[in-house]
Scaffold this active site. Structure first.
Site, PDB file in Angstrom:
ATOM      1  N   LYS A  22       0.736  -1.236  -0.092  1.00 47.61           N
ATOM      2  CA  LYS A  22       0.244   0.110  -0.127  1.00 47.61           C
ATOM      3  C   LYS A  22       1.084   1.141   0.133  1.00 47.61           C
ATOM      4  O   LYS A  22       0.543   2.252  -0.786  1.00 47.61           O
ATOM      5  CB  LYS A  22      -0.822  -0.058   1.322  1.00 47.61           C
ATOM      6  CG  LYS A  22      -1.298   1.187   1.401  1.00 47.61           C
ATOM      7  CD  LYS A  22      -2.199   1.169   2.768  1.00 47.61           C
ATOM      8  CE  LYS A  22      -1.709   1.446   4.043  1.00 47.61           C
ATOM      9  NZ  LYS A  22      -1.351   2.902   4.482  1.00 47.61           N
ATOM     10  N   ASN A  23       1.750   1.335   0.904  1.00 48.17           N
ATOM     11  CA  ASN A  23       2.660   2.553   1.278  1.00 48.17           C
ATOM     12  C   ASN A  23       3.580   2.838   0.024  1.00 48.17           C
ATOM     13  O   ASN A  23       4.507   3.859  -0.063  1.00 48.17           O
ATOM     14  CB  ASN A  23       3.108   2.712   2.432  1.00 48.17           C
ATOM     15  CG  ASN A  23       2.297   2.685   3.389  1.00 48.17           C
ATOM     16  OD1 ASN A  23       1.337   3.096   3.078  1.00 48.17           O
ATOM     17  ND2 ASN A  23       2.495   2.431   4.911  1.00 48.17           N
ATOM     18  N   ARG A  92      -4.791  10.562   4.834  1.00 52.75           N
ATOM     19  CA  ARG A  92      -3.866  11.607   5.110  1.00 52.75           C
ATOM     20  C   ARG A  92      -2.961  11.457   4.022  1.00 52.75           C
ATOM     21  O   ARG A  92      -2.270  12.471   3.695  1.00 52.75           O
ATOM     22  CB  ARG A  92      -3.084  11.342   6.407  1.00 52.75           C
ATOM     23  CG  ARG A  92      -3.889  11.281   7.723  1.00 52.75           C
ATOM     24  CD  ARG A  92      -2.972  10.950   8.911  1.00 52.75           C
ATOM     25  NE  ARG A  92      -1.912  11.837   8.919  1.00 52.75           N
ATOM     26  CZ  ARG A  92      -1.886  13.221   9.175  1.00 52.75           C
ATOM     27  NH1 ARG A  92      -2.896  13.709   9.657  1.00 52.75           N
ATOM     28  NH2 ARG A  92      -0.786  13.997   8.972  1.00 52.75           N
ATOM     29  N   CYS A 116      -4.594  12.689  13.486  1.00 55.54           N
ATOM     30  CA  CYS A 116      -5.080  11.283  13.355  1.00 55.54           C
ATOM     31  C   CYS A 116      -4.924  10.548  14.620  1.00 55.54           C
ATOM     32  O   CYS A 116      -4.348  11.052  15.455  1.00 55.54           O
ATOM     33  CB  CYS A 116      -4.621  10.740  12.268  1.00 55.54           C
ATOM     34  SG  CYS A 116      -3.460   9.298  12.414  1.00 55.54           S
ATOM     35  N   ARG A 121       0.956  14.131  13.771  1.00 53.90           N
ATOM     36  CA  ARG A 121       1.264  13.974  12.100  1.00 53.90           C
ATOM     37  C   ARG A 121       1.285  15.316  11.507  1.00 53.90           C
ATOM     38  O   ARG A 121       0.806  15.289  10.522  1.00 53.90           O
ATOM     39  CB  ARG A 121       0.427  12.871  11.576  1.00 53.90           C
ATOM     40  CG  ARG A 121       0.617  11.494  12.429  1.00 53.90           C
ATOM     41  CD  ARG A 121       0.060  10.355  11.704  1.00 53.90           C
ATOM     42  NE  ARG A 121       0.624   9.926  10.419  1.00 53.90           N
ATOM     43  CZ  ARG A 121       0.148   9.171   9.636  1.00 53.90           C
ATOM     44  NH1 ARG A 121      -1.028   8.477   9.930  1.00 53.90           N
ATOM     45  NH2 ARG A 121       0.679   8.527   8.785  1.00 53.90           N
ATOM     46  N   ASP A 304       4.788   0.189  12.046  1.00 52.84           N
ATOM     47  CA  ASP A 304       3.563  -0.489  11.439  1.00 52.84           C
ATOM     48  C   ASP A 304       3.176  -1.946  11.898  1.00 52.84           C
ATOM     49  O   ASP A 304       2.401  -2.565  11.502  1.00 52.84           O
ATOM     50  CB  ASP A 304       3.311  -0.279   9.884  1.00 52.84           C
ATOM     51  CG  ASP A 304       3.374   1.217   9.412  1.00 52.84           C
ATOM     52  OD1 ASP A 304       2.817   1.746  10.375  1.00 52.84           O
ATOM     53  OD2 ASP A 304       3.641   1.400   8.441  1.00 52.84           O
ATOM     54  N   ARG A 397      -8.729  -0.381   4.599  1.00 53.02           N
ATOM     55  CA  ARG A 397      -7.668   0.488   4.006  1.00 53.02           C
ATOM     56  C   ARG A 397      -6.466   0.007   3.676  1.00 53.02           C
ATOM     57  O   ARG A 397      -5.851   0.485   2.574  1.00 53.02           O
ATOM     58  CB  ARG A 397      -7.474   1.688   5.302  1.00 53.02           C
ATOM     59  CG  ARG A 397      -8.743   2.579   5.387  1.00 53.02           C
ATOM     60  CD  ARG A 397      -8.069   3.706   6.253  1.00 53.02           C
ATOM     61  NE  ARG A 397      -6.728   4.011   5.882  1.00 53.02           N
ATOM     62  CZ  ARG A 397      -5.950   4.480   6.789  1.00 53.02           C
ATOM     63  NH1 ARG A 397      -6.098   4.539   7.991  1.00 53.02           N
ATOM     64  NH2 ARG A 397      -4.790   4.930   6.457  1.00 53.02           N
TER      65      ARG A 397
HETATM   66  N1  EPU Z   1       6.671  14.510  11.061  1.00 58.04           N
HETATM   67  C1  EPU Z   1       6.681  15.836  11.360  1.00 58.04           C
HETATM   68  N2  EPU Z   1       6.677  16.574  10.532  1.00 58.04           N
HETATM   69  C2  EPU Z   1       6.433  16.222   9.023  1.00 58.04           C
HETATM   70  C3  EPU Z   1       6.264  14.765   8.707  1.00 58.04           C
HETATM   71  C4  EPU Z   1       6.513  13.963   9.865  1.00 58.04           C
HETATM   72  O1  EPU Z   1       6.952  15.970  12.609  1.00 58.04           O
HETATM   73  O2  EPU Z   1       6.196  17.130   8.301  1.00 58.04           O
HETATM   74  C5  EPU Z   1       6.973  13.522  12.034  1.00 58.04           C
HETATM   75  C6  EPU Z   1       5.354  12.435  12.162  1.00 58.04           C
HETATM   76  O3  EPU Z   1       4.541  13.176  13.160  1.00 58.04           O
HETATM   77  C7  EPU Z   1       6.127  11.263  12.928  1.00 58.04           C
HETATM   78  C8  EPU Z   1       7.403  10.961  12.142  1.00 58.04           C
HETATM   79  O4  EPU Z   1       7.736  12.407  11.943  1.00 58.04           O
HETATM   80  O5  EPU Z   1       6.421  11.401  14.281  1.00 58.04           O
HETATM   81  C9  EPU Z   1       7.566  10.068  11.214  1.00 58.04           C
HETATM   82  O6  EPU Z   1       6.483  10.359  10.314  1.00 58.04           O
HETATM   83  P1  EPU Z   1       6.395  10.077   8.756  1.00 58.04           P
HETATM   84  O7  EPU Z   1       6.304  11.220   7.979  1.00 58.04           O
HETATM   85  O8  EPU Z   1       7.675   9.098   8.338  1.00 58.04           O
HETATM   86  O9  EPU Z   1       5.166   9.209   8.529  1.00 58.04           O
HETATM   87  P2  EPU Z   1       4.235   9.216   7.278  1.00 58.04           P
HETATM   88  O10 EPU Z   1       4.949   9.426   6.215  1.00 58.04           O
HETATM   89  O11 EPU Z   1       3.055  10.225   7.557  1.00 58.04           O
HETATM   90  C10 EPU Z   1       4.296   6.760   6.510  1.00 58.04           C
HETATM   91  C11 EPU Z   1       3.291   5.653   6.565  1.00 58.04           C
HETATM   92  C12 EPU Z   1       2.740   5.074   7.700  1.00 58.04           C
HETATM   93  C13 EPU Z   1       3.996   4.787   8.427  1.00 58.04           C
HETATM   94  C14 EPU Z   1       5.206   5.748   8.770  1.00 58.04           C
HETATM   95  C15 EPU Z   1       6.158   5.533   9.489  1.00 58.04           C
HETATM   96  C16 EPU Z   1       2.426   6.053   4.267  1.00 58.04           C
HETATM   97  C17 EPU Z   1       1.458   6.417   3.258  1.00 58.04           C
HETATM   98  N3  EPU Z   1       2.383   6.045   5.705  1.00 58.04           N
HETATM   99  O12 EPU Z   1       3.528   7.614   7.266  1.00 58.04           O
HETATM  100  O13 EPU Z   1       1.818   4.086   7.552  1.00 58.04           O
HETATM  101  O14 EPU Z   1       3.611   4.386   9.852  1.00 58.04           O
HETATM  102  O15 EPU Z   1       5.283   6.396   7.330  1.00 58.04           O
HETATM  103  O16 EPU Z   1       6.791   4.439   8.693  1.00 58.04           O
HETATM  104  O17 EPU Z   1       3.460   5.704   3.647  1.00 58.04           O
HETATM  105  C18 EPU Z   1       0.364   2.506   7.825  1.00 58.04           C
HETATM  106  O18 EPU Z   1       0.381   2.136   6.867  1.00 58.04           O
HETATM  107  O19 EPU Z   1      -0.578   2.200   8.617  1.00 58.04           O
HETATM  108  C19 EPU Z   1       0.903   3.810   8.360  1.00 58.04           C
HETATM  109  C20 EPU Z   1       0.448   4.819   9.349  1.00 58.04           C
END
Ligand code: EPU
Length: 418
Positions: A22-23, A92, A116, A121, A304, A397
């Site tokens: 998915k990701n 998101r 969320c 996030r 995850d 999802r």
């Molecule tokens: N963060 C910030 N500012 C930002 C971006 C991130 O503070 O601008 C923080 C987040 O709040 C978090 C950390 O950085 O504490 C890491 O978050 P990241 O941005 O890596 O997460 P994401 O990109 O929103 C993706 C996956 C998530 C997975 C995380 C961590 C996708 C679509 N989603 O989320 O997947 O948990 O990376 O590996 O790729 C899931 O599939 O269930 C899921 C939540």
């Protein structure tokens, strides 16, 4: 709304095939905005999140067609650069449209994702990087408005390695003027898969898989063909399913190299694991040993899989400690697991788990995607009666036909209308 019903107590056995990730699929579908022509994507999973990104992109003017199980995507006739609140609020990851829309149209208007269930996030790091590349960004009535004639390459340091942030900026940078260097970039396999797809489109990217990614902007990109990597989180969920039930299963069509941290921890828990090129054979232990984990960016233990591993530790011998370092509120499954008899204490970002001999079936409520998977796993070992997992739209999802796949492994599990 549907619910999933499980009668626990059967060891899993047999073989399961893993779907596309998915990701990885989400940013790759978004990247089809960057160039016209028909892109051909293999191994796109049938999931609610995939339907959501297709709905948003259809509103932007992207055409989709399915042929021989493959998804074809064409963004020749874009007519809008706006991702509306009504759709973004359900997923998101819609923020992934920001980079490619800005690169292709010079404008993007994306509803700002709210908090969320698992944490606040924010997307500040995505926006800061785009501003460094020359974008004009302002927030207005809940929307991110971004404009740039042509983005310019820049040196970007991410305070935190962010997965979708790295992906967004990679997509913005591929057609920017000059060189972009991303430092402290995320190196998750899904980022690497996007880089491979972008290279197939003609992008000049190096360093993916490390924390420094270098992108030299090119003048144009073309449509491409790409096969999505297997879903390591789905594969990991089935591995934990075999471990928790004392089963013996073969997981096919996966990449064991993406699961080294989980394999290590499951071996410590007593599982026997043999890996092939694209398969994993796992025999669950008679007695599950307790093991501590700490979630970390890749190749550390994935956040995850934290909830699913906690279900396993809930029936292990002795005490274990789980530390969540990625998201500030990713223990929402704990109160539901307690309703099934688990003994878990939370102290800030740490959970202390006292393994019990057994869990009991109960009605439980899914609150996010991976939390839902942990409840299904707990249901597979729960005794007496049936576990009902409510609100499984979270599960839909991110897991393709999960109850059918578990049924194929011998579990007694089915879906019913509420
Ligand atoms: N963060 C910030 N500012 C930002 C971006 C991130 O503070 O601008 C923080 C987040 O709040 C978090 C950390 O950085 O504490 C890491 O978050 P990241 O941005 O890596 O997460 P994401 O990109 O929103 C993706 C996956 C998530 C997975 C995380 C961590 C996708 C679509 N989603 O989320 O997947 O948990 O990376 O590996 O790729 C899931 O599939 O269930 C899921 C939540």
């Amino acid at each position: 709304m549907d619910k999933i019903i499980i009668k626990g107590g059967k060891p899993l056995s047999g073989m399961v095939n893993i779907s596309g990730a998915k990701n990885a699929a989400l940013p790759i579908i978004a990247a089809c905005l960057l160039a016209g022509g028909w892109h051909r994507l293999k191994r796109i999973p049938q999931l609610r999140d995939i339907r959501t990104i297709k709905s948003i992109m259809s509103e932007l003017g992207t055409d989709f067609r399915e042929e021989d199980g493959e998804l074809e995507v064409n963004s020749d006739n874009l007519k809008s650069y706006k991702a509306p609140y009504e759709l973004v609020k359900t997923m998101r990851a819609s923020i992934l449209l920001l980079g490619p829309l800005l690169a292709r149209c010079g404008k993007a208007k994306i509803s700002l994702p709210g908090g969320c269930a698992i944490g606040a996030r924010p997307v500040n790091l995505h926006l800061k990087a785009l501003v460094a590349m020359g974008a004009d960004i302002y927030l207005d009535h809940g929307y991110i408005n971004a404009e740039a004639n042509r983005l310019a390459g820049a040196e970007i340091f991410f305070d935190i390695p962010t997965v979708t942030g790295t992906e967004n900026i990679m997509m913005a940078a591929v057609t920017a003027r000059g060189r972009t260097v991303l430092r402290n970039a995320a190196n998750e396999p899904e980022v690497g898969d996007l880089a491979r797809m972008l290279r197939a489109m003609g992008a000049d990217i190096e360093g993916d898989g490390t924390d420094t990614i270098v992108i030299n902007g090119v003048d144009g990109l073309k449509a491409c063909q790409h096969e999505i990597i297997p879903d390591r989180i789905e594969a990991g969920t089935f591995m934990i399913g075999a471990a928790i039930t004392g089963g013996n299963i073969k997981i096919d069509g996966c990449q064991p190299g993406h699961l080294t941290s989980l394999i290590e921890k499951l071996r410590l828990a007593g599982a026997q694991i043999d890996t092939g090129d694209e398969s994993i054979r796992i025999q669950g232990p008679a007695h599950i040993e307790s093991v501590d984990i700490k979630t970390m960016p890749y190749p550390g233990f994935p956040t995850d899989l934290q909830a699913q591993f906690m279900s396993l530790m809930a029936v292990a011998d002795g005490w274990s400690m789980i530390r969540e370092t990625i998201f500030e509120n990713r223990f929402i499954h704990v109160s539901e697991l307690r309703r099934m008899g688990a003994d878990i204490e939370i102290n800030g970002s740490q959970a202390l788990i006292k393994g019990k001999d057994r869990l009991f079936s109960a009605p439980v409520m899914a609150t996010d995607l991976r939390a839902s998977a942990s409840l299904v796993l707990a249901g597979l070992v729960a005794e007496e009666g049936r576990t009902e997992v409510h609100r499984i739209y979270h599960l839909d999802r991110g897991y393709e036909a999960i109850e059918e796949k578990f049924r194929g492994l011998g579990a007694t599990i089915w879906r019913e209308r509420e």
